[in-house]
Scaffold this motif. Structure first.
Motif, PDB file in Angstrom:
ATOM      1  N   THR A   1      17.041  -4.643  32.018  1.00  0.00           N
ATOM      2  CA  THR A   1      16.106  -5.672  32.471  1.00  0.00           C
ATOM      3  C   THR A   1      15.899  -6.685  31.355  1.00  0.00           C
ATOM      4  OG1 THR A   1      14.974  -4.046  33.845  1.00  0.00           O
ATOM      5  CG2 THR A   1      13.816  -6.103  33.428  1.00  0.00           C
ATOM      6  N   LEU A   2      16.107  -7.964  31.640  1.00  0.00           N
ATOM      7  CA  LEU A   2      16.043  -8.993  30.599  1.00  0.00           C
ATOM      8  C   LEU A   2      14.688  -9.019  29.908  1.00  0.00           C
ATOM      9  CD1 LEU A   2      17.958 -11.963  32.271  1.00  0.00           C
ATOM     10  CD2 LEU A   2      18.761 -10.437  30.453  1.00  0.00           C
ATOM     11  N   LEU A   3      13.601  -8.849  30.686  1.00  0.00           N
ATOM     12  CA  LEU A   3      12.268  -8.910  30.105  1.00  0.00           C
ATOM     13  C   LEU A   3      11.971  -7.708  29.214  1.00  0.00           C
ATOM     14  CD1 LEU A   3      10.190 -10.264  33.126  1.00  0.00           C
ATOM     15  CD2 LEU A   3      10.850 -11.496  31.061  1.00  0.00           C
ATOM     16  N   SER A   4      12.807  -6.675  29.276  1.00  0.00           N
ATOM     17  CA  SER A   4      12.609  -5.490  28.442  1.00  0.00           C
ATOM     18  C   SER A   4      13.321  -5.596  27.103  1.00  0.00           C
ATOM     19  CB  SER A   4      13.126  -4.236  29.174  1.00  0.00           C
ATOM     20  OG  SER A   4      12.473  -4.068  30.404  1.00  0.00           O
ATOM     21  N   ASP A   5      14.155  -6.630  26.921  1.00  0.00           N
ATOM     22  CA  ASP A   5      14.996  -6.726  25.728  1.00  0.00           C
ATOM     23  C   ASP A   5      14.199  -6.673  24.430  1.00  0.00           C
ATOM     24  OD1 ASP A   5      17.149  -6.830  27.330  1.00  0.00           O
ATOM     25  OD2 ASP A   5      17.642  -8.939  26.999  1.00  0.00           O
ATOM     26  N   PHE A   6      13.086  -7.411  24.401  1.00  0.00           N
ATOM     27  CA  PHE A   6      12.295  -7.465  23.168  1.00  0.00           C
ATOM     28  C   PHE A   6      11.889  -6.078  22.712  1.00  0.00           C
ATOM     29  CE2 PHE A   6       7.913  -7.279  21.555  1.00  0.00           C
ATOM     30  CZ  PHE A   6       8.071  -7.920  20.352  1.00  0.00           C
ATOM     31  N   ARG A   7      11.360  -5.283  23.620  1.00  0.00           N
ATOM     32  CA  ARG A   7      10.880  -3.956  23.255  1.00  0.00           C
ATOM     33  C   ARG A   7      12.020  -2.968  23.021  1.00  0.00           C
ATOM     34  NH1 ARG A   7       6.565  -2.430  27.651  1.00  0.00           N
ATOM     35  NH2 ARG A   7       7.967  -3.531  29.046  1.00  0.00           N
ATOM     36  N   LEU A   8      13.117  -3.098  23.785  1.00  0.00           N
ATOM     37  CA  LEU A   8      14.258  -2.211  23.580  1.00  0.00           C
ATOM     38  C   LEU A   8      14.857  -2.386  22.189  1.00  0.00           C
ATOM     39  CD1 LEU A   8      16.013  -2.471  27.056  1.00  0.00           C
ATOM     40  CD2 LEU A   8      15.093  -0.390  26.022  1.00  0.00           C
ATOM     41  N   GLN A   9      15.031  -3.627  21.776  1.00  0.00           N
ATOM     42  CA  GLN A   9      15.616  -3.877  20.461  1.00  0.00           C
ATOM     43  C   GLN A   9      14.657  -3.545  19.323  1.00  0.00           C
ATOM     44  OE1 GLN A   9      17.400  -8.006  21.126  1.00  0.00           O
ATOM     45  NE2 GLN A   9      18.790  -7.033  19.686  1.00  0.00           N
ATOM     46  N   ARG A  10      13.375  -3.696  19.556  1.00  0.00           N
ATOM     47  CA  ARG A  10      12.391  -3.383  18.518  1.00  0.00           C
ATOM     48  C   ARG A  10      12.515  -1.914  18.099  1.00  0.00           C
ATOM     49  NH1 ARG A  10       6.397  -4.407  20.332  1.00  0.00           N
ATOM     50  NH2 ARG A  10       7.086  -2.829  21.830  1.00  0.00           N
ATOM     51  N   ASN A  11      12.735  -1.024  19.070  1.00  0.00           N
ATOM     52  CA  ASN A  11      13.118   0.364  18.788  1.00  0.00           C
ATOM     53  C   ASN A  11      12.073   1.130  17.969  1.00  0.00           C
ATOM     54  OD1 ASN A  11      14.964   2.569  18.936  1.00  0.00           O
ATOM     55  ND2 ASN A  11      15.635   2.125  16.840  1.00  0.00           N
ATOM     56  N   LEU A  12      10.786   0.875  18.219  1.00  0.00           N
ATOM     57  CA  LEU A  12       9.737   1.599  17.510  1.00  0.00           C
ATOM     58  C   LEU A  12       9.134   2.681  18.401  1.00  0.00           C
ATOM     59  CD1 LEU A  12       7.875  -1.381  15.767  1.00  0.00           C
ATOM     60  CD2 LEU A  12       9.489   0.236  14.721  1.00  0.00           C
ATOM     61  N   HIS A  13       8.439   3.629  17.779  1.00  0.00           N
ATOM     62  CA  HIS A  13       7.751   4.673  18.517  1.00  0.00           C
ATOM     63  C   HIS A  13       6.578   5.154  17.670  1.00  0.00           C
ATOM     64  CE1 HIS A  13      10.334   7.072  15.840  1.00  0.00           C
ATOM     65  NE2 HIS A  13       9.381   7.986  15.921  1.00  0.00           N
ATOM     66  N   PHE A  14       5.670   5.893  18.298  1.00  0.00           N
ATOM     67  CA  PHE A  14       4.539   6.470  17.566  1.00  0.00           C
ATOM     68  C   PHE A  14       4.027   7.686  18.310  1.00  0.00           C
ATOM     69  CE2 PHE A  14       1.864   4.786  20.782  1.00  0.00           C
ATOM     70  CZ  PHE A  14       0.598   5.351  20.645  1.00  0.00           C
ATOM     71  N   ASN A  15       3.267   8.479  17.601  1.00  0.00           N
ATOM     72  CA  ASN A  15       2.588   9.651  18.134  1.00  0.00           C
ATOM     73  C   ASN A  15       1.316   9.821  17.313  1.00  0.00           C
ATOM     74  OD1 ASN A  15       1.759  12.470  18.457  1.00  0.00           O
ATOM     75  ND2 ASN A  15       3.732  12.776  19.484  1.00  0.00           N
ATOM     76  N   SER A  16       0.178   9.965  17.989  1.00  0.00           N
ATOM     77  CA  SER A  16      -1.075  10.084  17.247  1.00  0.00           C
ATOM     78  C   SER A  16      -2.009  11.097  17.879  1.00  0.00           C
ATOM     79  CB  SER A  16      -1.801   8.739  17.186  1.00  0.00           C
ATOM     80  OG  SER A  16      -3.080   8.879  16.571  1.00  0.00           O
ATOM     81  N   PRO A  17      -2.610  11.979  17.083  1.00  0.00           N
ATOM     82  CA  PRO A  17      -3.683  12.826  17.618  1.00  0.00           C
ATOM     83  C   PRO A  17      -4.925  11.973  17.863  1.00  0.00           C
ATOM     84  CG  PRO A  17      -3.522  13.126  15.255  1.00  0.00           C
ATOM     85  CD  PRO A  17      -2.380  12.222  15.639  1.00  0.00           C
ATOM     86  N   ILE A  18      -5.723  12.381  18.825  1.00  0.00           N
ATOM     87  CA  ILE A  18      -7.011  11.730  19.110  1.00  0.00           C
ATOM     88  C   ILE A  18      -8.093  12.807  19.081  1.00  0.00           C
ATOM     89  CG2 ILE A  18      -8.439  10.558  20.841  1.00  0.00           C
ATOM     90  CD1 ILE A  18      -6.417   8.686  19.742  1.00  0.00           C
ATOM     91  N   ARG A  19      -9.117  12.573  18.292  1.00  0.00           N
ATOM     92  CA  ARG A  19     -10.300  13.440  18.282  1.00  0.00           C
ATOM     93  C   ARG A  19     -11.511  12.534  18.464  1.00  0.00           C
ATOM     94  NH1 ARG A  19      -6.955  15.318  14.035  1.00  0.00           N
ATOM     95  NH2 ARG A  19      -6.179  17.438  14.377  1.00  0.00           N
ATOM     96  N   GLU A  20     -12.356  12.844  19.415  1.00  0.00           N
ATOM     97  CA  GLU A  20     -13.444  11.926  19.731  1.00  0.00           C
ATOM     98  C   GLU A  20     -14.732  12.664  20.047  1.00  0.00           C
ATOM     99  OE1 GLU A  20     -12.385   9.657  23.191  1.00  0.00           O
ATOM    100  OE2 GLU A  20     -12.551  11.374  24.538  1.00  0.00           O
ATOM    101  N   ALA A  21     -15.845  11.948  19.880  1.00  0.00           N
ATOM    102  CA  ALA A  21     -17.166  12.388  20.316  1.00  0.00           C
ATOM    103  C   ALA A  21     -17.783  11.242  21.108  1.00  0.00           C
ATOM    104  CB  ALA A  21     -18.047  12.758  19.126  1.00  0.00           C
ATOM    105  N   LEU A  22     -18.288  11.555  22.296  1.00  0.00           N
ATOM    106  CA  LEU A  22     -18.806  10.539  23.201  1.00  0.00           C
ATOM    107  C   LEU A  22     -20.255  10.826  23.558  1.00  0.00           C
ATOM    108  CD1 LEU A  22     -15.814  10.446  25.737  1.00  0.00           C
ATOM    109  CD2 LEU A  22     -16.093   9.054  23.669  1.00  0.00           C
ATOM    110  N   ALA A  23     -21.068   9.779  23.610  1.00  0.00           N
ATOM    111  CA  ALA A  23     -22.427   9.841  24.148  1.00  0.00           C
ATOM    112  C   ALA A  23     -22.431   8.972  25.406  1.00  0.00           C
ATOM    113  CB  ALA A  23     -23.438   9.336  23.122  1.00  0.00           C
ATOM    114  N   LEU A  24     -22.606   9.600  26.564  1.00  0.00           N
ATOM    115  CA  LEU A  24     -22.424   8.924  27.846  1.00  0.00           C
ATOM    116  C   LEU A  24     -23.695   8.950  28.684  1.00  0.00           C
ATOM    117  CD1 LEU A  24     -18.986  10.570  28.688  1.00  0.00           C
ATOM    118  CD2 LEU A  24     -19.319   8.192  27.993  1.00  0.00           C
ATOM    119  N   VAL A  25     -23.891   7.887  29.437  1.00  0.00           N
ATOM    120  CA  VAL A  25     -24.979   7.803  30.414  1.00  0.00           C
ATOM    121  C   VAL A  25     -24.341   7.688  31.791  1.00  0.00           C
ATOM    122  CG1 VAL A  25     -26.982   6.499  31.209  1.00  0.00           C
ATOM    123  CG2 VAL A  25     -26.506   6.656  28.761  1.00  0.00           C
TER     124      VAL A  25
END
Length: 320
Positions: free
Chosen positions: A125-149
């Protein structure tokens, strides 16, 4: 005993839970102090206390929408760009208090993981070229505390008169910890200390280094169902609005490569050079991107959300 000690939380989560615990206790106290201890009927067998206390577990799928990965076409921050291969499991615990029939205050602590990879985008897909060539990735843990109403509008109760079903909306304030990493030679490397876009370098005065502990604004909607007078489930979608574009360590433009050797220790500079720019060229992509300075889109902040199921227990609903 402190809350974080009682549940044996991971190290980065302890200051998060401690700060939000104070906020939650203030909210709970503000609602409970006016209480006069009155009760009303839940059904033919149970009284409903004016302040009903509940606790339980929460879990469900979790995903992030960032600069990296997504689906075919132009990247976006909406549902269109959800890639099923980047869905992970979120889990946690919660404590909440119902005040009357319409308001609920909740403290929630949760853990999960988010990820994204340009390599997962469908090719061709032509519109995907930018991201395909960039060729980056990531993985991150998330730890959170929420105060909700949580608020149940009166109109909804009229539309669904059964006391066992409740539609609601909710929002609040959260504090979360993240730590984006990328893989090289089989090892996952934390990216924050590599300054991959020159964050914190004097040559880039507008690129401040980001904090790994930040605030977010959670909001969403859900449905609560009483299974018994003591057991209930809630199904809800909870979106977290973030104030950073570095959940994936990608935001703006590539840094000048020579600055890594100038500003970082030699071993760190080597890793930074390898992980900051991983652009590729092949017959399925537009090689002109190799000469672009664009790495991400700073105009659009990152976010993450979860579709979660809460299973809870009522402490103080008494028999008549």
């Amino acid at each position: 005993m402190p809350l974080e000690a009682a549940v044996n939380l991971p190290g980065p989560m302890k200051p998060i839970v401690r700060n939000c615990s104070f906020l939650g206790l203030f909210v709970f106290g503000a609602g409970i102090l006016p209480s006069n201890g009155q009760e009303y009927f839940y059904d033919q067998h149970y009284f409903e206390p004016q302040v009903r206390w509940e606790a339980g577990m929460v879990g469900g799928p979790m995903i992030a929408l960032t600069d990296l990965g997504g689906t075919a076409g132009k990247g976006s921050s909406g549902i269109k760009d959800i890639n099923g291969k980047c869905i992970h499991f979120y889990r946690g615990i919660f404590l909440q208090a119902h005040l009357g029939r319409h308001w609920t205050f909740r403290l929630q602590s949760g853990w999960g993981r988010v990820s994204g990879a340009d390599s997962l985008i469908p090719k061709g897909t032509l519109l995907s070229d930018f991201r395909l060539q960039r060729n980056l990735h990531f993985n991150s843990p998330i730890r959170e505390a929420l105060a909700l109403v949580q608020w149940e509008p009166g109109l909804i109760r009229k539309l669904i008169p059964s006391s066992g079903y409740t539609l609601y909306i909710l929002g609040g304030l959260g504090l979360y910890h993240f730590n984006p990493r990328a893989q090289i030679n089989g090892n996952w490397i934390a990216l924050h200390g590599l300054h991959t876009e020159g964050q914190g370098f004097p040559e880039y005065g507008d690129r401040r280094n980001y904090s790994l502990i930040q605030w977010n604004l959670p909001f969403g909607a859900g449905l609560s169902v009483d299974l018994t007078p003591q057991v209930f489930i809630q199904v809800e979608g909870l979106y977290r609005k973030l104030f950073t574009d570095y959940l994936d360590d990608v935001s703006t433009e590539y840094a000048e490569p020579s600055l890594f050797d100038k500003r970082l220790p030699p071993a760190t500079a080597v890793l930074a050079l390898q992980l900051a720019d991983r652009r590729i060229s092949n017959s399925q992509t537009n090689s002109s991107y190799l000469f672009s300075t664009k790495r991400g889109n700073p105009a659009r902040k990152d976010n993450y959300f979860s579709l979660q199921i809460l299973v809870g227990f009522v402490f103080n609903r008494k028999r008549r």
